[in-house]
Design an enzyme around this catalytic site. Structure first.
Site, PDB file in Angstrom:
ATOM      1  N   GLY A 138       0.944  -1.176   0.039  1.00  0.00           N
ATOM      2  CA  GLY A 138       0.047   0.050  -0.088  1.00  0.00           C
ATOM      3  C   GLY A 138       0.892   1.197  -0.014  1.00  0.00           C
ATOM      4  O   GLY A 138       2.061   1.243   0.374  1.00  0.00           O
ATOM      5  N   CYS A 139       0.303   2.295  -0.435  1.00  0.00           N
ATOM      6  CA  CYS A 139       1.075   3.643  -0.428  1.00  0.00           C
ATOM      7  C   CYS A 139       1.578   3.912   0.881  1.00  0.00           C
ATOM      8  O   CYS A 139       2.705   4.447   1.111  1.00  0.00           O
ATOM      9  CB  CYS A 139       0.361   4.603  -1.068  1.00  0.00           C
ATOM     10  SG  CYS A 139      -1.566   4.978  -0.342  1.00  0.00           S
ATOM     11  N   PHE A 140       0.421   4.253   1.983  1.00  0.00           N
ATOM     12  CA  PHE A 140       0.972   4.457   3.361  1.00  0.00           C
ATOM     13  C   PHE A 140       1.988   3.414   3.796  1.00  0.00           C
ATOM     14  O   PHE A 140       2.936   3.912   4.484  1.00  0.00           O
ATOM     15  CB  PHE A 140      -0.198   4.706   4.343  1.00  0.00           C
ATOM     16  CG  PHE A 140      -1.073   5.934   4.186  1.00  0.00           C
ATOM     17  CD1 PHE A 140      -0.441   7.142   4.093  1.00  0.00           C
ATOM     18  CD2 PHE A 140      -2.388   5.680   3.973  1.00  0.00           C
ATOM     19  CE1 PHE A 140      -1.314   8.265   4.117  1.00  0.00           C
ATOM     20  CE2 PHE A 140      -3.168   6.932   3.894  1.00  0.00           C
ATOM     21  CZ  PHE A 140      -2.575   8.273   3.879  1.00  0.00           C
ATOM     22  N   THR A 195       4.485   1.698   2.390  1.00  0.00           N
ATOM     23  CA  THR A 195       5.638   2.057   1.718  1.00  0.00           C
ATOM     24  C   THR A 195       6.256   3.152   2.279  1.00  0.00           C
ATOM     25  O   THR A 195       7.543   2.747   2.761  1.00  0.00           O
ATOM     26  CB  THR A 195       5.461   2.190   0.133  1.00  0.00           C
ATOM     27  OG1 THR A 195       4.548   1.302  -0.694  1.00  0.00           O
ATOM     28  CG2 THR A 195       6.619   2.695  -0.637  1.00  0.00           C
TER      29      THR A 195
END
Length: 349
Positions: free
Chosen positions: A152-154, A156
């Site tokens: 996921g972006c968060f 990462t």
């Protein structure tokens, strides 16, 4: 006949899918052979994304696994959560490589997935096959994979900022607090009250407080690195900008260390990993420093009064947090140079 790897993108009308198109069009070893949308099949891709006019002239395909076997070697799934759980197994069984950008295969426990994502979990046999594609940490596993679960972006931004400290045993694992801010594109292209212009413009808000679905992903990976269970406090905020994530992490240190020692620890951990850039002492990153790129920039501040370390990590949520990292994982899977097709500099200003 082209000898390039043939790629299909399912979910091509979302932000993640169209970012994959943008990046793969510049990849020297990949040819996009199918762009797929269940909701817009038959329509030209440029109808929904005019910036692709005369660049991508293809009409969008519908989902047909048998057809994909003839047209693609690898399939990127840029679908909403709950879709890949049924689609990915069909593609894997058809002999295709798969990179899934959704959260359907990130969590080991189906019970935990259902609790946080509110969807029926994927078949455990396929969850076990999925390799968690945090490239800088699990590259050796990614290289041997046929099926990648893209982080996921968060997670990462957060994990890249915390893992060296956790791996070294320097962090008090009970003290971790994560304060993350994201641009509006992280919510996707669909309309909602929180992404409505008059609601988010000149506004700044916390959301999903203590309930964000990326919480167990962060805890699972930190626990894997630490060799013990890790529980964190994780709060997300929405910022009135299009792209970017800034994660500010607060960690108590078990023993005294200097900022110089911490910076050296991170430089050694990420040595040779071109997409993580460690800032010098007294220099902290901003989202604009990585905008449009696959970089993660990390800076530090050690509070001598409290013994608490502040770690600041920034990424572009659409690139390093999604499409760019997916391509980075593909490069590793294929035995190509990890940076292939991703060496462009950030856009500034």
């Amino acid at each position: 006949m082209s000898n390039k790897l043939r790629a299909a993108i399912i979910g091509s009308t979302g932000y993640g899918g169209v970012e994959l198109i943008r990046l793969l069009l510049a990849h020297p070893n990949v040819e996009i052979t199918s762009v797929i949308s269940s909701s817009s099949a038959g329509a030209p891709i440029a109808e929904g994304f005019p910036h692709l006019n005369q660049i991508m002239v293809d009409a969008l395909d519908g989902i047909d696994v048998e057809q994909m076997k003839q047209k693609a070697d690898v399939v990127f799934l840029a679908t909403p959560h709950g879709v890949a759980s049924t689609l990915a197994p069909q593609l894997i069984d058809a002999g295709l490589k798969v990179v899934d950008l959704s959260g359907d295969f990130r969590l080991n426990s189906g019970e935990v997935y259902e609790q946080w994502y509110k969807h029926k979990p994927a078949d455990p046999a396929y969850v076990e096959k999925a390799v968690y594609g945090l490239s800088e940490v699990f590259a050796d596993e990614v290289k041997d994979a046929e099926f990648i679960s893209n982080p996921g972006c968060f997670p990462t931004a957060t994990l890249l900022g915390l893992i060296p400290l956790v791996k070294a045993g320097w962090a008090d694992l009970s003290s971790i607090i994560i304060d993350s801010k994201s641009g509006v594109s992280g919510a996707g292209r669909g309309l909602s009250l929180t992404s409505h212009y008059s609601e988010i413009n000149e506004n700044f808000l916390a959301y999903k407080v203590n309930k964000h679905q990326h919480t167990p992903e962060i805890e699972q990976v930190l626990g894997r690195v630490a060799g013990e269970d890790v529980v964190v406090t994780f709060t997300t905020h929405l910022v009135p900008m299009t792209r970017g994530i800034l994660s500010t992490m607060y960690v108590n240190l078990k023993e005294k260390h200097t900022e110089e020692e911490i910076i050296e620890l991170y430089k050694q951990y990420y040595e040779g990993r071109r997409f993580v850039r460690i800032r010098p002492q007294g220099n902290w990153p901003a989202t604009k420093h990585v905008w449009g790129s696959n970089y993660c920039d990390i800076g530090f501040s050690l509070d001598a009064r409290t013994g608490r370390l502040t770690v600041i990590s920034v990424i572009d949520n659409m690139v390093k947090g999604a499409a760019g990292q997916a391509i980075q994982n593909l490069n590793l899977m294929m035995g190509w140079e990890e940076t292939t097709g991703l060496t462009f500099s950030p856009v500034y200003p």
